[in-house]
Design an enzyme around this catalytic site. Structure first.
Site, short mmCIF file in Angstrom:
data_model
loop_
_atom_site.label_atom_id
_atom_site.label_comp_id
_atom_site.label_asym_id
_atom_site.label_seq_id
_atom_site.Cartn_x
_atom_site.Cartn_y
_atom_site.Cartn_z
N LYS A 1 18.89 -26.42 79.06
CA LYS A 1 20.13 -26.16 79.82
C LYS A 1 19.83 -26.10 81.31
CE LYS A 1 23.91 -22.75 80.12
NZ LYS A 1 24.48 -21.52 79.52
N SER B 1 29.06 -21.54 78.26
CA SER B 1 28.64 -22.45 79.32
C SER B 1 27.54 -23.42 78.89
CB SER B 1 28.13 -21.63 80.51
OG SER B 1 26.98 -20.86 80.14
N SER C 1 27.97 -17.76 75.21
CA SER C 1 27.77 -19.12 75.71
C SER C 1 26.80 -19.97 74.90
CB SER C 1 27.31 -19.08 77.17
OG SER C 1 28.35 -18.63 77.99
#
Length: 448
Positions: A82, A157, A181
């Protein structure tokens, strides 16, 4: 059914092939790179593909195996990272124009742990800006789409992580979870997401959002893949097993809400029945009222987000996308007394959940109350509230796993399995039993 590509092999299957000579890490990595080329133009999960570096790492993995150096189940397996988790020399830009030129100078311990286990880093997958909210067209890059329906969001996210796994671009992607998330994108995209016990995986080298809530965890194609990645991240191991005789608390009350999709409760009840047929004992429990818990968690997240990034917002507001800026500025509006009250609520919530775990091996409840909303819901350029049941376990630090539970309106929903602190092995075992008894994780979106 047999895998159509090495990309579709589970980590255990790929590992067996790597060790019996049926596959090389270079071939496996090339298959992933080819699939990224073929599919990701339509999905938008990756923001940086490190092809040359990945092939070099794969060559090393093959050489090590040939010379008798086996680093464990993740050896030779590709993974993605990520865009808030540092990898030295890579552009880790937090999904923000404010960090458009940023190159990481060190590698986060979470990434280093996977690399030490022989795993092959493929590249960087997208995030909602600064791990806040989205999808936001005013942020850096375009938001990824949901592989099940390109008209729908992935959730955030860890948006790119979930999209990459669901699209078959990679079996494992590292994500972060501050209020859900890892778990909500996993639920929306029909994959597995593990939020570990607080601080079970190092947060060093990871952009902080809310340090008392932030966690690093894997998103994966199946529970076994998530378990092997978690073992590599923590230096542990993974042993599957049955759940006969386990007592599971059923938090059905947290699914009864006006925001719940009509299909949610039937799917949740079916999931409880499946686990019962697997040998578990299901007991309904009453949990604390959800609304005050979510409000307190939101206050903590917003206030700590402003403390971490408020100076950046004030110094360069035009470089921050509209949604992230509004979210971060919301923390400025949380008065100290309200933040103190929110933080004081964590201890009784933790005690209430620990009391559940004193009687039961785990707690089951939904991850989200509805499937992924469409992009059209965000047409006004503002964040849209989506009903989740995730942030309480960031507040208390308990581990939580989301596994595919079924579909509503042809979009995935997730079952959440929560355990006592340090109880990842148990919740993974429960998730694996549920997965084996259903076909939810076998189903994949139709992609070219």
């Amino acid at each position: 059914m047999p895998a159509s590509s090495p990309c579709d092999l589970s980590i255990a299957e790929a590992g067996a092939a790597l060790r019996n000579g049926g596959l090389t890490s270079v071939a496996l990595t090339c298959a992933h790179l080819d699939r990224i080329t073929a599919r990701d133009g339509a999905i938008g999960a990756f923001v940086h593909v490190a092809g040359a570096e990945a092939l070099a790492a794969a060559e090393l993995a093959d050489r090590d195996l040939a010379e008798g150096r086996d680093r464990g189940p993740m050896h030779g397996i590709p993974f993605a990272v990520k865009d808030i988790i540092d990898v030295a020399g890579w552009p880790i830009r937090w999904g923000s124009r404010a960090q458009a030129g940023r190159i990481a100078t060190e590698t986060a311990p979470a990434v280093a742990a996977l690399m030490a286990a022989g795993a092959v880093p493929l590249g960087v997958v997208g995030t909602y800006e600064m791990a806040t909210v989205g999808p936001d067209g005013s942020a850096l890059g375009r938001p990824p789409v949901n592989p099940w329906s390109r008209d729908h969001i992935t959730g955030g996210s860890s948006s790119g992580s979930a999209a990459a796994v669901a699209a078959g671009l990679v079996r494992i992607a590292l994500g972060t979870d501050t209020g859900g998330s890892v778990r909500s994108p996993s639920a929306y995209c029909g994959v597995v997401g593990l939020k570990p016990t607080y601080d079970a995986v190092s947060r060093k080298g990871v952009m902080p959002l809310s340090p008392s809530l932030d966690c690093v965890g894997p998103l994966a194609r199946c529970v076994g893949d998530a378990a092997l990645a978690f073992a590599a991240l923590t230096g542990g191991d993974w042993q599957a097993g049955g759940i006969d005789g386990l007592s599971l608390a059923y938090g059905r009350g947290w699914a009864i809400d006006d925001a719940a999709h009509p299909a949610l409760l039937p799917l949740l009840d079916d999931a409880a029945s499946v686990l019962s047929l697997c040998g578990a004992r299901i007991t309904p429990v009453v949990l604390p009222d959800y609304a005050p818990v979510e409000s307190a968690g939101s206050d903590i997240l917003l206030a700590e987000g402003w403390a971490a990034h408020g100076a950046t917002v004030e110094a360069n507001p035009e470089a921050i996308g509209d949604m992230a800026r509004a979210s971060l500025c919301g923390g400025k509006l949380v008065p100290p007394e309200r933040l103190a009250k929110a933080r004081a609520s964590v201890a009784p919530l933790t005690e209430a959940l620990d009391a559940v775990f004193a009687q039961h091996a785990a707690l089951i409840l939904p991850t989200t109350l509805a499937p992924a909303p469409p992009f059209s819901a965000f047409a006004a350029g503002q964040a849209v509230w989506t009903a989740m049941r995730t942030i309480p376990f960031n507040m208390t630090g308990h581990p939580a796993l989301s596994v595919p539970m079924g579909f509503a309106d042809d979009l995935p929903l997730g079952l959440q399995i929560v355990g006592p602190k340090g109880g990842e092995a148990t919740i993974l075992r429960i998730g694996a039993a549920f997965e084996a008894a259903t076909d939810h994780s076998v189903l994949q979106p139709l992609l070219a």
